[in-house]
Design an enzyme around this catalytic site. Structure first.
Site, PDB file in Angstrom:
ATOM      1  CE  LYS A  38      49.202  15.278 -45.126  1.00  0.00           C
ATOM      2  NZ  LYS A  38      48.649  14.223 -44.303  1.00  0.00           N
ATOM      3  CD  GLU A  55      40.680  17.419 -43.490  1.00  0.00           C
ATOM      4  OE1 GLU A  55      41.574  17.983 -44.129  1.00  0.00           O
ATOM      5  OE2 GLU A  55      40.883  16.835 -42.423  1.00  0.00           O
ATOM      6  CG  HIS A  86      27.482  -1.777 -48.508  1.00  0.00           C
ATOM      7  ND1 HIS A  86      26.683  -1.944 -47.406  1.00  0.00           N
ATOM      8  CD2 HIS A  86      26.749  -2.209 -49.573  1.00  0.00           C
ATOM      9  CE1 HIS A  86      25.518  -2.462 -47.772  1.00  0.00           C
ATOM     10  NE2 HIS A  86      25.528  -2.628 -49.086  1.00  0.00           N
TER      11      HIS A  86
END
Ligand code: ARG
Length: 468
Positions: free
Chosen positions: A293, A300, A166
């Site tokens: 960043k 992705e 989970h």
């Protein structure tokens, strides 16, 4: 794409006998597949060369005609490879483009190449050869990725990290064990591709339009020449099924799904909140506005590739459902889906391999996280069962009380004192602290398939053997 206007305006050279006028421009646009099926040029020419040799061997055409065809086809191939070939939309597809050019090069014998053959068995053969090559490429890509994962697993066979269920901390596991989980998935992907390859490897060539042919062809000969195990046994089936392409797409979908799950973990793990891994600059991108960043774009995009690959699978299943036997033009819609899925699967495999090779696992962050979240609570319960002969359900309850105590004090289980422990259950002894450490926890999980470094190293060795 250039059009040979003579072809575009008059009736088609391949079936002009029946037709007085050429097709409407819209008809030509919806009908043509040359814009994409030119990717099968090499397979088409290999199929035609095998067919020509067989026609001569069986006495259906003369040796000299077959020789002219075979040589001329090589010239066509070299023109296509050199980029000098002029593809024509009026000539519809790769089969007719190649044949028409062969006619220009060798003249009359080119007209005999299509004896005892149809575009229906021709396209099925070309496409099978193309898909078979992609299966081989997928297997090679998977093996390269497995090799990269084995390196990661070996380097960190005994590094501890949290195992999740989970996405909540569950029990400590080893980094090597987590890497090897993907090796197992990819191993099954690999065997799915090779199963599909074995099943598909029957030659459609010689099925002709749908019913076979009255010419004394030798289908064993062409099958062998093209690397097939045998000719397909039913001509209707041979020209009209695309289950080989669907198996490729299904295997690709499952493989892409595995890649997508791993990619998701890399996205999470590379975040500032986790810091489990650092991706290399080579497989990251920056932001045009936020200087700090470093984005995991490759991960992705791999995560997203499943969308188009699974989409291709659904699209082709939908095209094929409800088609009566044998060939229908609907089936021309098979190729673009498979081409796109194959391109993107190969890219995803290569990108994942590069990312895995380059990434570094942050051992300290992994270890720090491994002990948090009461991850050794199960070890404590197991200790109560083993040492005090307590039923597991009771042990679960006692441990739960200790977890609640630690939680209320804002500390971890090993930070509780023996007196704290004994206040919950008087028989607990100081030995219990031995099982609360994450290293001991993972080292104790020696059951087959378990996370103990010992077991992980055995699996790494087994996989190295498999890949040899
Ligand atoms: N371009 C066609 C395809 O991809 C080749 C087969 C055409 N056969 C036919 N009977 N029209 O399916």
């Amino acid at each position: 794409m250039t059009d040979k206007s003579s072809n575009a305006q008059s009736s088609n050279a391949m079936w002009g006998g029946r037709f007085a006028a050429g097709p409407d421009a819209i008809m030509e646009a919806i009908n043509a597949s040359i814009g994409f099926d030119q990717r099968m040029a090499a397979q088409d020419i290999a199929g035609s060369r095998a067919h020509a040799a067989m026609l001569a061997a069986t006495g259906i055409v003369s040796d000299s005609d077959a020789e002219a065809m075979r040589e001329g086809l090589l010239t066509v191939l070299s023109e296509i490879e050199a980029g000098s070939f002029e593809f024509s939309t009026a000539l519809e597809d790769i089969h007719m483009n190649v044949e028409a050019r062969l006619k220009e090069i060798i003249g009359e014998p080119a007209g005999r190449l299509h004896t005892a053959r149809s575009r229906n068995d021709q396209v099925a053969t070309d496409f099978k050869l193309w898909v078979r090559d992609q299966i081989d490429a997928a297997i090679a890509g998977i093996e390269a990725l497995i090799a990269a994962l084995l390196e990661q697993a070996e380097a960190g066979a005994d590094w501890v990290m949290p195992g999740f269920t989970h996405l909540q901390t569950a029990q400590p596991v080893t980094w090597g064990h987590h890497m090897m989980a993907y090796v197992e998935m990819l191993g099954r992907d690999r065997s799915r591709f090779s199963d599909a390859r074995a099943r598909m490897n029957e030659s459609p060539l010689g099925a002709a339009a749908l019913a076979g042919t009255s010419f004394p062809i030798d289908r064993e000969m062409t099958a062998k020449a093209l690397g097939f195990d045998r000719p397909a046994a039913n001509s209707l089936d041979a020209v009209s099924d695309r289950d080989f392409a669907l198996e490729f797409l299904a295997a690709s979908s499952i493989c892409a799904m595995h890649l997508s799950r791993f990619a998701e973990e890399l996205v999470i793990w590379s975040s500032a909140q986790f810091r489990f891994v650092t991706l290399s600059d080579r497989f990251s991108t920056g932001s045009s506005i936020m200087p700090q960043k470093k984005n995991p774009d490759a991960a992705e995009l791999i995560r997203a590739k499943i969308g188009r690959i699974f989409g291709a699978n659904v699209a082709l299943m939908t095209v094929m459902k409800g088609l009566p036997l044998a060939y229908s033009k609907d089936m021309q819609e098979d190729k673009e889906q498979v081409f796109d899925a194959a391109d993107n699967l190969m890219l995803a495999l290569a990108a994942m391999e590069g990312m895995v090779r380059d990434m570094s696992a942050n051992r300290e962050s992994l270890e720090a996280a491994a002990g948090s979240g009461f991850s050794t609570a199960t070890d404590l319960a197991d200790w109560l069962v083993r040492t005090l002969n307590m039923p597991f359900r009771d042990a679960h309850h006692v441990t739960g009380s200790l977890v609640a105590m630690a939680e209320s004090r804002g500390c971890d289980l090993p930070d509780l004192s023996l007196e704290d422990m004994q206040s919950v259950h008087g028989a607990i002894t100081g030995d219990v602290f031995g099982v609360l450490g994450v290293q001991n926890s993972v080292a104790s999980r020696t059951s087959y398939g378990g996370t103990a470094p010992l077991r992980v190293r055995e699996q790494i060795a087994r996989w190295k053997e498999v890949l040899k």
